[in-house]
Design an enzyme around this catalytic site. Structure first.
Site, PDB file in Angstrom:
ATOM      1  N   HIS A 124      -0.017 -12.288   1.596  1.00 40.56           N
ATOM      2  CA  HIS A 124      -0.765 -11.334   0.785  1.00 40.56           C
ATOM      3  C   HIS A 124      -0.917 -11.838  -0.652  1.00 40.56           C
ATOM      4  O   HIS A 124       0.054 -11.887  -1.402  1.00 40.56           O
ATOM      5  CB  HIS A 124      -0.042  -9.991   0.795  1.00 40.56           C
ATOM      6  CG  HIS A 124      -0.892  -8.836   0.378  1.00 40.56           C
ATOM      7  ND1 HIS A 124      -0.398  -7.556   0.270  1.00 40.56           N
ATOM      8  CD2 HIS A 124      -2.203  -8.752   0.041  1.00 40.56           C
ATOM      9  CE1 HIS A 124      -1.367  -6.728  -0.092  1.00 40.56           C
ATOM     10  NE2 HIS A 124      -2.467  -7.445  -0.249  1.00 40.56           N
ATOM     11  N   TYR A 165       0.824  -1.200   0.000  1.00 41.12           N
ATOM     12  CA  TYR A 165       0.000   0.000   0.000  1.00 41.12           C
ATOM     13  C   TYR A 165       0.865   1.259   0.000  1.00 41.12           C
ATOM     14  O   TYR A 165       1.364   1.703   1.036  1.00 41.12           O
ATOM     15  CB  TYR A 165      -0.928   0.019   1.221  1.00 41.12           C
ATOM     16  CG  TYR A 165      -1.843  -1.182   1.339  1.00 41.12           C
ATOM     17  CD1 TYR A 165      -2.190  -1.942   0.226  1.00 41.12           C
ATOM     18  CD2 TYR A 165      -2.373  -1.561   2.563  1.00 41.12           C
ATOM     19  CE1 TYR A 165      -3.028  -3.046   0.332  1.00 41.12           C
ATOM     20  CE2 TYR A 165      -3.223  -2.660   2.679  1.00 41.12           C
ATOM     21  CZ  TYR A 165      -3.531  -3.397   1.563  1.00 41.12           C
ATOM     22  OH  TYR A 165      -4.355  -4.487   1.681  1.00 41.12           O
TER      23      TYR A 165
END
Length: 327
Positions: free
Chosen positions: A144, A56
């Protein structure tokens, strides 16, 4: 705000969690003061679970979240981050992508994301995250998006997380994905505490009910549900709205409009019903909502406080808009 324990771990999360992708400049830039104010607003609303990832904003989300939480007592909140992408520095002047975005984030392309589900990659990722966050431990670590890396994820990355959990570097471990098949396998084949399932247990997609949620309930594991608005369609169903980050098909738009007609007939905003829906399942520990401003945080908290009448769910089932074994 109600808290739920993750599996058999000692980690407890609030039913509403703060998704920090947006304050990592997802799609558009967020001013530092606004990002900090969003975290402060979440704290004031009773949110004590914050989720981030190196992906992110090339670490910007982790840095901002760590800074915003630094003055809070460490034992008073839960923080999750993710492994599977490591950040390698790029030579100065490499520049942004052709659209000014670095894989969807409005940040300078100072680093390159590299998939790495090796044991060494997991350890490096956690060490780098701890440095960016300014912390000495991580409460939850997720693999992830290991969709295309199953072999390495199960043989190397997950065992590395187990070792870090045993050492106390991380508290609970699991995987985060927007599919249910591999998440179900994690529940069956590993000792994962929790899985983060995005977009697959919503008012428009209840596919997590097929295997994932029954498996979690049977094994005493937990599920955190993200993507409850399916990237926009359930927040504001209209022509041009997005579903899983692409233009919504007309059939899904029609379904969302029909669901909204039912919820509003009971005096309930569609967004409130979408936020509440996953929480009724016994395996669901909480919902994760991405927010980029104090107003968005306060809105989500207010929606969670609304009472949802049982008759609303009954009408949705009667209209064929929810599966019978759903809510």
């Amino acid at each position: 705000m109600r808290r739920n324990r993750l599996g058999s771990s000692a980690v407890e999360v609030t039913e509403l969690s703060f998704g920090a992708a947006a304050i990592g400049n997802l799609f558009t830039a967020v001013e530092p003061a606004r990002a900090a104010a969003a975290v402060d607003a979440a704290w004031d609303e009773g949110v004590r679970y914050f989720d981030t990832a190196p992906h992110y904003g090339l670490g910007l989300s982790e840095r901002r979240l760590g800074e915003a939480l630094r003055s809070r007592p460490r034992d008073s909140y839960v923080l999750s981050t993710k492994v599977g992408r490591v950040l390698d520095p790029l030579p100065p002047g490499s520049g942004d992508g052709p659209d000014g975005l670095s894989e969807g984030f409005a940040v300078p392309a100072t680093h390159r994301r590299r998939w790495d589900f090796s044991a060494d990659g997991v350890r490096r990722s956690i060490e780098d995250s701890l440095e960016r966050l300014g912390l000495d431990r991580i409460d939850i670590a997720y693999l992830h998006d290991p969709d295309d890396h199953a072999r390495a994820a199960f043989r190397e990355a997950y065992p590395a997380l187990e070792k870090l959990r045993a050492q106390g570097v991380v508290g609970a471990i699991g995987a985060g994905m927007n599919q249910t098949g591999m998440l179900t396998r994690f529940l069956r084949d590993t000792d994962a505490d929790v899985v983060l399932c995005a977009g697959r247990y919503t008012l428009l997609d209840q596919s997590a009910l097929d295997e994932l949620l029954p498996e979690a309930a049977a094994r005493g594991r937990s599920v955190v549900v993200g993507g409850v608005f399916n990237s926009g369609l359930l927040a504001d169903p209209r022509p041009g709205a997005t579903y899983d980050y692409a233009a919504a098909p007309l059939s899904l738009l029609d379904r969302a409009l029909r669901i909204r007609a039912v919820t509003e007939g009971h005096g309930v905003p569609l967004r409130a019903a979408a936020l509440h829906y996953p929480l009724a399942h016994p395996a669901v520990a909480g919902v994760l909502v991405g927010t980029r401003s104090p107003d968005e945080v306060r809105d989500a908290a207010a929606l969670l406080r609304r009472e949802i009448p049982d008759e609303l769910w009954e009408e949705l089932r009667a209209e064929g808009l929810l599966t019978e074994n759903g809510h």
